[in-house]
Design a protein around this motif. Structure first.
Motif, PDB file in Angstrom:
ATOM      1  N   UNK A   1       9.219   5.044  11.476  1.00  0.00           N
ATOM      2  CA  UNK A   1      10.344   4.406  10.761  1.00  0.00           C
ATOM      3  C   UNK A   1      10.390   4.807   9.283  1.00  0.00           C
ATOM      4  N   UNK A   2      10.724   6.073   9.053  1.00  0.00           N
ATOM      5  CA  UNK A   2      10.740   6.606   7.677  1.00  0.00           C
ATOM      6  C   UNK A   2      11.865   5.990   6.847  1.00  0.00           C
ATOM      7  N   UNK A   3      11.572   5.737   5.576  1.00  0.00           N
ATOM      8  CA  UNK A   3      12.674   5.437   4.646  1.00  0.00           C
ATOM      9  C   UNK A   3      12.387   6.056   3.298  1.00  0.00           C
ATOM     10  N   UNK A   4      13.446   6.199   2.536  1.00  0.00           N
ATOM     11  CA  UNK A   4      13.359   6.813   1.196  1.00  0.00           C
ATOM     12  C   UNK A   4      14.023   5.895   0.184  1.00  0.00           C
ATOM     13  N   UNK A   5      13.363   5.753  -0.959  1.00  0.00           N
ATOM     14  CA  UNK A   5      13.960   5.029  -2.098  1.00  0.00           C
ATOM     15  C   UNK A   5      13.981   5.956  -3.296  1.00  0.00           C
ATOM     16  N   UNK A   6      15.093   5.959  -3.996  1.00  0.00           N
ATOM     17  CA  UNK A   6      15.130   6.633  -5.298  1.00  0.00           C
ATOM     18  C   UNK A   6      15.454   5.558  -6.319  1.00  0.00           C
ATOM     19  N   UNK A   7      14.560   5.396  -7.291  1.00  0.00           N
ATOM     20  CA  UNK A   7      14.704   4.327  -8.282  1.00  0.00           C
ATOM     21  C   UNK A   7      14.628   4.926  -9.684  1.00  0.00           C
ATOM     22  N   UNK A   8      15.361   4.312 -10.598  1.00  0.00           N
ATOM     23  CA  UNK A   8      15.326   4.804 -11.983  1.00  0.00           C
ATOM     24  C   UNK A   8      14.770   3.735 -12.891  1.00  0.00           C
ATOM     25  N   UNK A   9      13.848   4.127 -13.731  1.00  0.00           N
ATOM     26  CA  UNK A   9      13.317   3.153 -14.700  1.00  0.00           C
ATOM     27  C   UNK A   9      14.425   2.804 -15.687  1.00  0.00           C
ATOM     28  N   UNK A  10      14.717   1.538 -15.741  1.00  0.00           N
ATOM     29  CA  UNK A  10      15.790   1.105 -16.634  1.00  0.00           C
ATOM     30  C   UNK A  10      15.380   1.359 -18.080  1.00  0.00           C
TER      31      UNK A  10
ATOM     32  N   UNK B   1       1.687  -4.520  -8.749  1.00  0.00           N
ATOM     33  CA  UNK B   1       0.889  -3.916  -9.832  1.00  0.00           C
ATOM     34  C   UNK B   1       1.160  -2.403  -9.918  1.00  0.00           C
ATOM     35  N   UNK B   2       1.259  -1.762  -8.748  1.00  0.00           N
ATOM     36  CA  UNK B   2       1.508  -0.308  -8.720  1.00  0.00           C
ATOM     37  C   UNK B   2       2.903   0.003  -9.251  1.00  0.00           C
ATOM     38  N   UNK B   3       3.890  -0.805  -8.838  1.00  0.00           N
ATOM     39  CA  UNK B   3       5.265  -0.573  -9.323  1.00  0.00           C
ATOM     40  C   UNK B   3       5.305  -0.702 -10.854  1.00  0.00           C
ATOM     41  N   UNK B   4       4.577  -1.675 -11.383  1.00  0.00           N
ATOM     42  CA  UNK B   4       4.565  -1.866 -12.849  1.00  0.00           C
ATOM     43  C   UNK B   4       3.850  -0.697 -13.538  1.00  0.00           C
ATOM     44  N   UNK B   5       2.765  -0.237 -12.931  1.00  0.00           N
ATOM     45  CA  UNK B   5       2.026   0.890 -13.527  1.00  0.00           C
ATOM     46  C   UNK B   5       2.878   2.157 -13.506  1.00  0.00           C
ATOM     47  N   UNK B   6       3.682   2.332 -12.444  1.00  0.00           N
ATOM     48  CA  UNK B   6       4.558   3.512 -12.390  1.00  0.00           C
ATOM     49  C   UNK B   6       5.653   3.403 -13.444  1.00  0.00           C
ATOM     50  N   UNK B   7       6.181   2.192 -13.619  1.00  0.00           N
ATOM     51  CA  UNK B   7       7.218   1.996 -14.648  1.00  0.00           C
ATOM     52  C   UNK B   7       6.661   2.360 -16.027  1.00  0.00           C
ATOM     53  N   UNK B   8       5.434   1.965 -16.264  1.00  0.00           N
ATOM     54  CA  UNK B   8       4.803   2.236 -17.564  1.00  0.00           C
ATOM     55  C   UNK B   8       4.519   3.737 -17.750  1.00  0.00           C
ATOM     56  N   UNK B   9       4.239   4.426 -16.633  1.00  0.00           N
ATOM     57  CA  UNK B   9       3.896   5.850 -16.718  1.00  0.00           C
ATOM     58  C   UNK B   9       5.111   6.737 -16.962  1.00  0.00           C
ATOM     59  N   UNK B  10       6.313   6.193 -16.678  1.00  0.00           N
ATOM     60  CA  UNK B  10       7.530   7.007 -16.781  1.00  0.00           C
ATOM     61  C   UNK B  10       8.234   6.829 -18.113  1.00  0.00           C
ATOM     62  N   UNK B  11       8.882   7.913 -18.542  1.00  0.00           N
ATOM     63  CA  UNK B  11       9.814   7.789 -19.672  1.00  0.00           C
ATOM     64  C   UNK B  11      10.973   6.904 -19.240  1.00  0.00           C
ATOM     65  N   UNK B  12      11.607   6.215 -20.183  1.00  0.00           N
ATOM     66  CA  UNK B  12      12.817   5.466 -19.808  1.00  0.00           C
ATOM     67  C   UNK B  12      13.810   6.426 -19.149  1.00  0.00           C
ATOM     68  N   UNK B  13      14.403   5.987 -18.048  1.00  0.00           N
ATOM     69  CA  UNK B  13      15.320   6.868 -17.310  1.00  0.00           C
ATOM     70  C   UNK B  13      14.607   7.696 -16.247  1.00  0.00           C
ATOM     71  N   UNK B  14      13.285   7.626 -16.216  1.00  0.00           N
ATOM     72  CA  UNK B  14      12.521   8.406 -15.231  1.00  0.00           C
ATOM     73  C   UNK B  14      12.752   7.909 -13.807  1.00  0.00           C
ATOM     74  N   UNK B  15      12.511   8.807 -12.867  1.00  0.00           N
ATOM     75  CA  UNK B  15      12.813   8.533 -11.449  1.00  0.00           C
ATOM     76  C   UNK B  15      11.524   8.317 -10.650  1.00  0.00           C
ATOM     77  N   UNK B  16      11.536   7.321  -9.776  1.00  0.00           N
ATOM     78  CA  UNK B  16      10.471   7.199  -8.773  1.00  0.00           C
ATOM     79  C   UNK B  16      11.071   7.454  -7.404  1.00  0.00           C
ATOM     80  N   UNK B  17      10.389   8.304  -6.660  1.00  0.00           N
ATOM     81  CA  UNK B  17      10.782   8.560  -5.279  1.00  0.00           C
ATOM     82  C   UNK B  17       9.696   7.989  -4.381  1.00  0.00           C
TER      83      UNK B  17
END
Ligand SMILES: C[S@@+](CC[C@H](N)C(=O)[O-])C[C@H]1O[C@@H](n2cnc3c(N)ncnc32)[C@H](O)[C@@H]1O
Length: 231
Positions: free
Chosen positions: A218-227, A142-158
């Protein structure tokens, strides 16, 4: 004479530490306990890779689970190309941040449960630093979908979060969370599982990697782009 590469590395280190110090010192007057907590927070974070990622963001940045807003002020110190809208469900932390928000006017915090996020294409980027493992796994999608909706197309989630393995590091982090936030349970995922979950919500993974292998966390990082929307 040091090589140009070494000089660059040294300059980047001084820049990120100076920015972190400025962010931390913006809480002067907040009380010894809060300031010690925030100093500990910086000490636990993988500052070098995070600074590199934060330095690549631009425009309006949404931050969820921002706590006192320390990372958001650090981001603003590191990167003049951003303004940050932070949010957290902890009213005490948000109120604490409000007391000194004039010291970093490009960062504002509000009280919000990330599960109630309902913004539409208002942001160029979003960050979620060590929040998802505090939210029950069933709400991650649900959170991932809400973040996708909050971003402009091409926007980045870190996303910076905590993996489930190696087990000793995960156990160390669970103990840390139990002592500091009195939470009986946390909800971490492996980096690849988290990336797959965001891909299901309309993101493309640009980077997925573990950092600071010598840290007890156990840190990790993701960089994702809204398609972009399909034609
Ligand atoms: C480990 S702290 C990280 C704070 C900050 N991002 C940092 O890195 O210093 C986790 C934060 O997530 C917040 N949080 C937990 N569940 C949340 C939710 N459902 N909505 C918004 N914030 C949440 C907590 O209040 C806490 O401030």
């Amino acid at each position: 004479m040091p090589s140009p590469e070494r000089t660059c590395v040294r300059f980047a280190r001084v820049h990120r530490l100076h920015a972190a110090y400025r962010a931390w010192s913006s809480y002067r007057g907040a009380g010894l306990r809060t300031r010690a907590f925030l100093a500990g927070r910086l000490a636990a974070l993988p500052l070098r890779p995070l600074a590199r990622e934060l330095g690549e963001l631009h425009g309006r940045v949404l931050s969820v689970g921002s706590g006192h807003g320390l990372n958001e002020r650090w981001l603003a110190e590191l990167n003049p190309a951003v303004t940050v809208d932070g949010s957290d469900v902890n009213a005490e932390r948000v109120a604490m941040a409000a007391l000194s928000e004039d010291r970093q006017p490009r960062v504002r915090l509000r009280l919000l449960d990330v599960r109630d996020l309902d913004e539409r294409e208002a942001f160029d980027a979003a960050v979620a630093i060590d929040v998802l493992h505090h939210v029950p796994s069933g709400d991650h999608e649900l959170i991932a979908r809400a973040l996708a909706q909050a971003l402009n197309p091409g926007g980045i989630v870190l996303v910076k979060d905590i993996a489930h393995t190696p087990r000793w590091q995960h156990a160390f982090n669970s103990l840390h969370d139990r002592l500091l936030s009195a939470e009986p349970e946390t909800f971490s995922r492996e980096p690849e599982q988290m990336a797959a979950l965001f891909e299901g919500a309309g993101f493309r993974t640009e980077r997925c990697y573990r950092v600071a292998p010598l840290s007890p966390y156990p840190h990790f990082i993701l960089r994702l782009r809204r398609a972009p929307p399909s034609a």
